[in-house]
Scaffold this motif. Structure first.
Motif, PDB file in Angstrom:
ATOM      1  N   ILE A  11       0.842  -1.201   0.000  1.00 53.46           N
ATOM      2  CA  ILE A  11       0.000   0.000   0.000  1.00 53.46           C
ATOM      3  C   ILE A  11       0.875   1.248   0.000  1.00 53.46           C
ATOM      4  O   ILE A  11       1.737   1.425   0.859  1.00 53.46           O
ATOM      5  CB  ILE A  11      -0.940  -0.003   1.220  1.00 53.46           C
ATOM      6  N   GLU A  12       0.609   2.107  -0.985  1.00 49.12           N
ATOM      7  CA  GLU A  12       1.367   3.352  -1.151  1.00 49.12           C
ATOM      8  C   GLU A  12       0.413   4.530  -1.076  1.00 49.12           C
ATOM      9  O   GLU A  12      -0.718   4.457  -1.555  1.00 49.12           O
ATOM     10  CB  GLU A  12       2.096   3.321  -2.499  1.00 49.12           C
ATOM     11  N   ASN A  13       0.878   5.610  -0.440  1.00 53.42           N
ATOM     12  CA  ASN A  13       0.134   6.857  -0.377  1.00 53.42           C
ATOM     13  C   ASN A  13       1.141   7.996  -0.435  1.00 53.42           C
ATOM     14  O   ASN A  13       2.047   8.067   0.407  1.00 53.42           O
ATOM     15  CB  ASN A  13      -0.696   6.928   0.919  1.00 53.42           C
ATOM     16  N   ASN A  14       1.007   8.832  -1.448  1.00 51.32           N
ATOM     17  CA  ASN A  14       1.889   9.994  -1.617  1.00 51.32           C
ATOM     18  C   ASN A  14       3.366   9.634  -1.526  1.00 51.32           C
ATOM     19  O   ASN A  14       4.156  10.304  -0.861  1.00 51.32           O
ATOM     20  CB  ASN A  14       1.553  11.085  -0.598  1.00 51.32           C
ATOM     21  N   GLY A  15       3.749   8.538  -2.183  1.00 52.59           N
ATOM     22  CA  GLY A  15       5.150   8.154  -2.270  1.00 52.59           C
ATOM     23  C   GLY A  15       5.701   7.410  -1.067  1.00 52.59           C
ATOM     24  O   GLY A  15       6.885   7.088  -1.037  1.00 52.59           O
ATOM     25  N   GLU A  16       4.866   7.132  -0.066  1.00 56.23           N
ATOM     26  CA  GLU A  16       5.304   6.388   1.107  1.00 56.23           C
ATOM     27  C   GLU A  16       4.536   5.064   1.197  1.00 56.23           C
ATOM     28  O   GLU A  16       3.393   4.969   0.760  1.00 56.23           O
ATOM     29  CB  GLU A  16       5.106   7.215   2.383  1.00 56.23           C
ATOM     30  N   PHE A  17       5.187   4.059   1.781  1.00 58.94           N
ATOM     31  CA  PHE A  17       4.613   2.716   1.870  1.00 58.94           C
ATOM     32  C   PHE A  17       4.223   2.406   3.306  1.00 58.94           C
ATOM     33  O   PHE A  17       4.923   2.785   4.250  1.00 58.94           O
ATOM     34  CB  PHE A  17       5.621   1.678   1.361  1.00 58.94           C
ATOM     35  N   GLY A 120      13.543   5.813   0.720  1.00 60.62           N
ATOM     36  CA  GLY A 120      14.904   6.004   1.215  1.00 60.62           C
ATOM     37  C   GLY A 120      15.088   5.646   2.684  1.00 60.62           C
ATOM     38  O   GLY A 120      16.217   5.529   3.150  1.00 60.62           O
ATOM     39  N   GLU A 121      13.998   5.467   3.412  1.00 55.31           N
ATOM     40  CA  GLU A 121      14.058   5.125   4.835  1.00 55.31           C
ATOM     41  C   GLU A 121      13.792   3.649   5.103  1.00 55.31           C
ATOM     42  O   GLU A 121      13.893   3.197   6.252  1.00 55.31           O
ATOM     43  CB  GLU A 121      13.054   5.988   5.613  1.00 55.31           C
ATOM     44  N   LEU A 122      13.437   2.877   4.088  1.00 59.66           N
ATOM     45  CA  LEU A 122      13.093   1.456   4.284  1.00 59.66           C
ATOM     46  C   LEU A 122      14.228   0.673   4.935  1.00 59.66           C
ATOM     47  O   LEU A 122      13.985  -0.175   5.794  1.00 59.66           O
ATOM     48  CB  LEU A 122      12.712   0.811   2.947  1.00 59.66           C
ATOM     49  N   ALA A 123      15.457   0.959   4.543  1.00 60.13           N
ATOM     50  CA  ALA A 123      16.608   0.199   5.050  1.00 60.13           C
ATOM     51  C   ALA A 123      16.814   0.380   6.553  1.00 60.13           C
ATOM     52  O   ALA A 123      17.446  -0.463   7.192  1.00 60.13           O
ATOM     53  CB  ALA A 123      17.878   0.595   4.301  1.00 60.13           C
ATOM     54  N   ASP A 137      12.986  -6.417  -4.857  1.00 57.70           N
ATOM     55  CA  ASP A 137      12.431  -6.750  -6.168  1.00 57.70           C
ATOM     56  C   ASP A 137      11.780  -5.546  -6.838  1.00 57.70           C
ATOM     57  O   ASP A 137      11.752  -5.439  -8.057  1.00 57.70           O
ATOM     58  CB  ASP A 137      11.401  -7.883  -6.054  1.00 57.70           C
ATOM     59  N   LYS A 138      11.252  -4.624  -6.044  1.00 58.11           N
ATOM     60  CA  LYS A 138      10.655  -3.404  -6.579  1.00 58.11           C
ATOM     61  C   LYS A 138      11.705  -2.338  -6.885  1.00 58.11           C
ATOM     62  O   LYS A 138      11.376  -1.273  -7.392  1.00 58.11           O
ATOM     63  CB  LYS A 138       9.607  -2.849  -5.612  1.00 58.11           C
ATOM     64  N   GLY A 139      12.982  -2.608  -6.569  1.00 51.42           N
ATOM     65  CA  GLY A 139      14.051  -1.662  -6.832  1.00 51.42           C
ATOM     66  C   GLY A 139      14.155  -0.555  -5.797  1.00 51.42           C
ATOM     67  O   GLY A 139      14.797   0.469  -6.048  1.00 51.42           O
ATOM     68  N   LEU A 140      13.562  -0.749  -4.621  1.00 54.20           N
ATOM     69  CA  LEU A 140      13.556   0.277  -3.588  1.00 54.20           C
ATOM     70  C   LEU A 140      14.588   0.034  -2.498  1.00 54.20           C
ATOM     71  O   LEU A 140      14.801   0.895  -1.638  1.00 54.20           O
ATOM     72  CB  LEU A 140      12.156   0.383  -2.963  1.00 54.20           C
ATOM     73  N   LEU A 141      15.218  -1.134  -2.497  1.00 57.32           N
ATOM     74  CA  LEU A 141      16.299  -1.480  -1.569  1.00 57.32           C
ATOM     75  C   LEU A 141      17.396  -2.185  -2.350  1.00 57.32           C
ATOM     76  O   LEU A 141      17.122  -2.856  -3.346  1.00 57.32           O
ATOM     77  CB  LEU A 141      15.808  -2.450  -0.481  1.00 57.32           C
ATOM     78  N   VAL A 142      18.611  -2.061  -1.864  1.00 57.22           N
ATOM     79  CA  VAL A 142      19.713  -2.774  -2.513  1.00 57.22           C
ATOM     80  C   VAL A 142      20.049  -4.028  -1.730  1.00 57.22           C
ATOM     81  O   VAL A 142      19.721  -4.192  -0.596  1.00 57.22           O
ATOM     82  CB  VAL A 142      20.980  -1.903  -2.660  1.00 57.22           C
TER      83      VAL A 142
END
Length: 142
Positions: A11-17, A120-123, A137-142
């Motif tokens: 679920i995403e809202n305004n660029g945040e998950f 950018g804060e997921l990690a 897999d979504k390219g949001l974390l390395v």
């Protein structure tokens, strides 16, 4: 070994998950941050199950405006129940990209907290292995 089909909204809202911190004493990943979701019930189609899980876990007020199938995966996980018993389950995950029109979340006893998180804060979160892989897999974390 029991098999479950799990519907999992991203679920995403305004660029945040939306992340949910699992209760310390239950679930597949106790105490870690995860995506919400759960098992399909007999007689449900996939979208019905997805919307039911969102309502049960996150409340009636969260307005999901978009649902699109994204991917699937499977694995074997150990689930802990509130009474302390455990069960190994073969899980088939059906993953969906979802957008919400608001952030009105009222979470149930499965979670101890929720957070809307910028990519950018997921990690910095203690993501469980499955959620970490999803965001990789979504390219949001390395």
């Amino acid at each position: 070994m029991r098999q479950r089909v799990i519907v999992c909204p991203i679920i995403e809202n305004n660029g945040e998950f939306l992340l949910c911190k699992m209760a310390d004493d239950r679930g597949v990943f106790p105490g870690q941050w995860a995506l919400c979701g759960g098992g399909m019930e007999p007689g449900e189609n996939i979208e019905q199950a997805l919307r039911r899980e969102i309502r049960e876990e996150l409340g009636e007020a969260l307005d999901i405006t978009h649902i699109a199938p994204w991917t699937f995966r499977d694995d074997i996980r150990l689930k802990t129940y509130p009474d302390g018993s455990t069960e190994q389950i073969y899980m088939i995950y059906l993953m969906f990209d979802c957008k919400s029109a608001n952030r009105d979340v009222t979470f149930n006893e499965e979670f101890q907290a929720v957070a809307w998180v910028k990519p950018g804060e997921l990690a910095s979160y203690d993501l469980n292995v499955a959620t970490r892989q999803t965001f990789k897999d979504k390219g949001l974390l390395v």
